[in-house]
Design a protein around this motif. Structure first.
Motif, PDB file in Angstrom:
ATOM      1  N   LEU A   1       0.846  -1.176   0.000  1.00 23.23           N
ATOM      2  CA  LEU A   1       0.000   0.000   0.000  1.00 23.23           C
ATOM      3  C   LEU A   1       0.889   1.235   0.000  1.00 23.23           C
ATOM      4  CD1 LEU A   1      -2.558  -1.217   2.684  1.00 23.23           C
ATOM      5  CD2 LEU A   1      -3.032  -0.876   0.253  1.00 23.23           C
ATOM      6  N   ILE A   2       0.298   2.372  -0.305  1.00 18.73           N
ATOM      7  CA  ILE A   2       1.051   3.629  -0.224  1.00 18.73           C
ATOM      8  C   ILE A   2       1.207   4.013   1.240  1.00 18.73           C
ATOM      9  CG2 ILE A   2       0.778   6.118  -0.555  1.00 18.73           C
ATOM     10  CD1 ILE A   2      -0.018   5.720  -3.279  1.00 18.73           C
ATOM     11  N   GLY A   3       2.322   4.638   1.560  1.00 16.93           N
ATOM     12  CA  GLY A   3       2.525   5.112   2.920  1.00 16.93           C
ATOM     13  C   GLY A   3       3.911   4.777   3.386  1.00 16.93           C
ATOM     14  N   LYS A   4       4.380   5.476   4.404  1.00 18.17           N
ATOM     15  CA  LYS A   4       5.737   5.225   4.906  1.00 18.17           C
ATOM     16  C   LYS A   4       5.813   3.909   5.650  1.00 18.17           C
ATOM     17  CE  LYS A   4       6.686   8.928   7.250  1.00 18.17           C
ATOM     18  NZ  LYS A   4       7.458   9.926   8.033  1.00 18.17           N
ATOM     19  N   ASP A   5       4.759   3.601   6.372  1.00 12.64           N
ATOM     20  CA  ASP A   5       4.819   2.421   7.226  1.00 12.64           C
ATOM     21  C   ASP A   5       3.921   1.312   6.702  1.00 12.64           C
ATOM     22  OD1 ASP A   5       2.554   3.656   9.836  1.00 12.64           O
ATOM     23  OD2 ASP A   5       2.553   3.871   7.661  1.00 12.64           O
ATOM     24  N   THR A   6       4.258   0.811   5.531  1.00 13.29           N
ATOM     25  CA  THR A   6       3.459  -0.251   4.933  1.00 13.29           C
ATOM     26  C   THR A   6       4.327  -1.462   4.644  1.00 13.29           C
ATOM     27  OG1 THR A   6       3.819   0.658   2.724  1.00 13.29           O
ATOM     28  CG2 THR A   6       1.838   1.353   3.883  1.00 13.29           C
ATOM     29  N   GLU A   7       3.719  -2.621   4.736  1.00 12.45           N
ATOM     30  CA  GLU A   7       4.415  -3.887   4.589  1.00 12.45           C
ATOM     31  C   GLU A   7       4.406  -4.328   3.128  1.00 12.45           C
ATOM     32  OE1 GLU A   7       2.720  -6.718   7.214  1.00 12.45           O
ATOM     33  OE2 GLU A   7       4.198  -8.285   6.814  1.00 12.45           O
ATOM     34  N   ALA A   8       5.558  -4.808   2.645  1.00 12.89           N
ATOM     35  CA  ALA A   8       5.666  -5.301   1.279  1.00 12.89           C
ATOM     36  C   ALA A   8       5.504  -6.817   1.259  1.00 12.89           C
ATOM     37  CB  ALA A   8       7.012  -4.914   0.682  1.00 12.89           C
ATOM     38  N   PHE A   9       4.851  -7.316   0.224  1.00 15.49           N
ATOM     39  CA  PHE A   9       4.632  -8.758   0.040  1.00 15.49           C
ATOM     40  C   PHE A   9       5.197  -9.162  -1.310  1.00 15.49           C
ATOM     41  CE2 PHE A   9       1.900  -9.549   3.657  1.00 15.49           C
ATOM     42  CZ  PHE A   9       1.427  -8.272   3.949  1.00 15.49           C
ATOM     43  N   PHE A  10       5.897 -10.294  -1.311  1.00 14.84           N
ATOM     44  CA  PHE A  10       6.617 -10.726  -2.500  1.00 14.84           C
ATOM     45  C   PHE A  10       5.934 -11.884  -3.202  1.00 14.84           C
ATOM     46  CE2 PHE A  10      10.731  -8.534  -2.743  1.00 14.84           C
ATOM     47  CZ  PHE A  10      10.691  -7.813  -1.555  1.00 14.84           C
ATOM     48  N   GLY A  11       6.116 -11.933  -4.514  1.00 18.54           N
ATOM     49  CA  GLY A  11       5.700 -13.077  -5.299  1.00 18.54           C
ATOM     50  C   GLY A  11       6.746 -14.178  -5.222  1.00 18.54           C
ATOM     51  N   GLN A  12       6.485 -15.265  -5.948  1.00 16.56           N
ATOM     52  CA  GLN A  12       7.371 -16.430  -5.885  1.00 16.56           C
ATOM     53  C   GLN A  12       8.603 -16.272  -6.763  1.00 16.56           C
ATOM     54  OE1 GLN A  12       4.064 -19.204  -6.797  1.00 16.56           O
ATOM     55  NE2 GLN A  12       4.779 -20.327  -5.001  1.00 16.56           N
ATOM     56  N   GLY A  13       8.607 -15.258  -7.608  1.00 13.67           N
ATOM     57  CA  GLY A  13       9.780 -15.000  -8.422  1.00 13.67           C
ATOM     58  C   GLY A  13       9.770 -15.722  -9.759  1.00 13.67           C
ATOM     59  N   THR A  14      10.552 -15.186 -10.687  1.00  8.28           N
ATOM     60  CA  THR A  14      10.810 -15.829 -11.973  1.00  8.28           C
ATOM     61  C   THR A  14      12.298 -16.116 -12.040  1.00  8.28           C
ATOM     62  OG1 THR A  14       8.996 -14.726 -13.137  1.00  8.28           O
ATOM     63  CG2 THR A  14      10.832 -15.552 -14.471  1.00  8.28           C
ATOM     64  N   ARG A  15      12.632 -17.394 -12.218  1.00  5.75           N
ATOM     65  CA  ARG A  15      14.035 -17.782 -12.320  1.00  5.75           C
ATOM     66  C   ARG A  15      14.456 -17.754 -13.782  1.00  5.75           C
ATOM     67  NH1 ARG A  15      17.581 -20.107  -8.975  1.00  5.75           N
ATOM     68  NH2 ARG A  15      15.926 -20.502  -7.450  1.00  5.75           N
ATOM     69  N   LEU A  16      15.392 -16.857 -14.099  1.00  2.27           N
ATOM     70  CA  LEU A  16      15.896 -16.724 -15.466  1.00  2.27           C
ATOM     71  C   LEU A  16      17.255 -17.387 -15.586  1.00  2.27           C
ATOM     72  CD1 LEU A  16      15.871 -15.488 -18.351  1.00  2.27           C
ATOM     73  CD2 LEU A  16      16.986 -13.474 -17.362  1.00  2.27           C
ATOM     74  N   THR A  17      17.377 -18.254 -16.578  1.00  2.00           N
ATOM     75  CA  THR A  17      18.672 -18.854 -16.906  1.00  2.00           C
ATOM     76  C   THR A  17      18.993 -18.502 -18.345  1.00  2.00           C
ATOM     77  OG1 THR A  17      18.233 -20.708 -15.399  1.00  2.00           O
ATOM     78  CG2 THR A  17      20.002 -20.996 -17.029  1.00  2.00           C
ATOM     79  N   VAL A  18      20.126 -17.850 -18.531  1.00  2.00           N
ATOM     80  CA  VAL A  18      20.581 -17.481 -19.871  1.00  2.00           C
ATOM     81  C   VAL A  18      21.719 -18.416 -20.255  1.00  2.00           C
ATOM     82  CG1 VAL A  18      21.486 -15.645 -21.337  1.00  2.00           C
ATOM     83  CG2 VAL A  18      19.948 -15.088 -19.439  1.00  2.00           C
ATOM     84  N   VAL A  19      21.522 -19.160 -21.366  1.00  2.00           N
ATOM     85  CA  VAL A  19      22.531 -20.156 -21.768  1.00  2.00           C
ATOM     86  C   VAL A  19      23.270 -19.692 -23.030  1.00  2.00           C
ATOM     87  CG1 VAL A  19      21.276 -22.037 -20.703  1.00  2.00           C
ATOM     88  CG2 VAL A  19      20.837 -21.459 -23.108  1.00  2.00           C
TER      89      VAL A  19
END
Lengths: 108, 112
Positions: free
Chosen positions: B94-112
């Motif tokens: 959310l907007i604001g100074k005191d707000t908690e961030a939540f993360f997704g599971q991520g995308t794993r990129l491999t460049v060969v």
């Protein structure tokens, strides 16, 4: 962004032991979070704790904002507590800055 | 929660890739981070609404992110290099100074 230093970098525990992880910040923070990264890479929110003390089951955290550090306590550790623990802080620039993490291994 | 796709991407050096992030619906702020092995997540860019409020973490002009309608965001990497291999994480708050961030599971990129 601020600089974040976590200690120790690695921690090996026997199941049932207690431990303390520490996070130091280079500047004052108005937002501080602790995360546990599971083996699949997901960052799980443990605590949002810009100041004071919070407890959640066997985990608790304390942030002393005036002295720019935070502590995460794990009591009666279990093998499922293994993983990497990150703290992250934010000052006025809205960017969460992460430490390098503490890798915890709990042995049965 | 925050949803990212794909979960994994393997690409040949020189190809372009695009990653998608769906934030928590009421969250106005969206972040992209990159994490390499043994390191903590490193800030890339954050959006407040549709605009990039801070893109100081983007390593070079091959990296580009947009959030045209203030919700879904895409991160694009052009002409990938082996050094781009990492997990790309998205977070929202959310907007604001005191707000908690939540993360997704991520995308794993491999460049060969």
């Amino acid at each position: 962004g601020i600089q974040v230093e976590q200690s120790p970098p690695d921690l090996i525990l026997q199941e049932g032991a207690n431990s303390t992880l520490r996070c130091n910040f280079s500047d004052s923070v108005n937002n501080l979070q602790w995360f546990h990264q599971n083996p699949w890479g997901q960052l799980i929110n443990l605590f949002y704790i810009p100041s004071g003390t919070k407890q959640n089951g066997r985990l608790s955290a304390t942030t002393v904002a005036t002295e720019r550090y935070s502590l995460l306590y794990i009591s009666s550790s279990q093998t499922t507590d293994s993983g990497v623990y990150f703290c992250a802080g934010r000052s006025n620039d809205y960017k969460l800055s992460f430490g390098a993490g503490t890798t915890v291994t709990v042995r049965a | 929660g925050v949803s990212q796709n794909p979960r994994h991407k393997i690409t040949k050096r020189g190809q372009n890739v695009t990653f998608r992030c769906d934030p928590i619906s009421e969250h106005n702020r969206l972040y992209w981070y990159r994490q390499t092995l043994g390191q903590g997540p490193e800030f890339l860019i954050y959006f407040q609404g549709t605009g990039a409020a801070d893109d100081s973490g983007l390593p070079n002009d091959r990296f580009f992110a947009v959030r045209p309608e203030g919700s879904v965001s895409t991160l694009k990497i052009q002409r990938t290099e082996r050094g781009d291999s990492a997990v790309y994480l998205c977070a929202s708050s959310l907007i604001g100074k005191d707000t908690e961030a939540f993360f997704g599971q991520g995308t794993r990129l491999t460049v060969v």
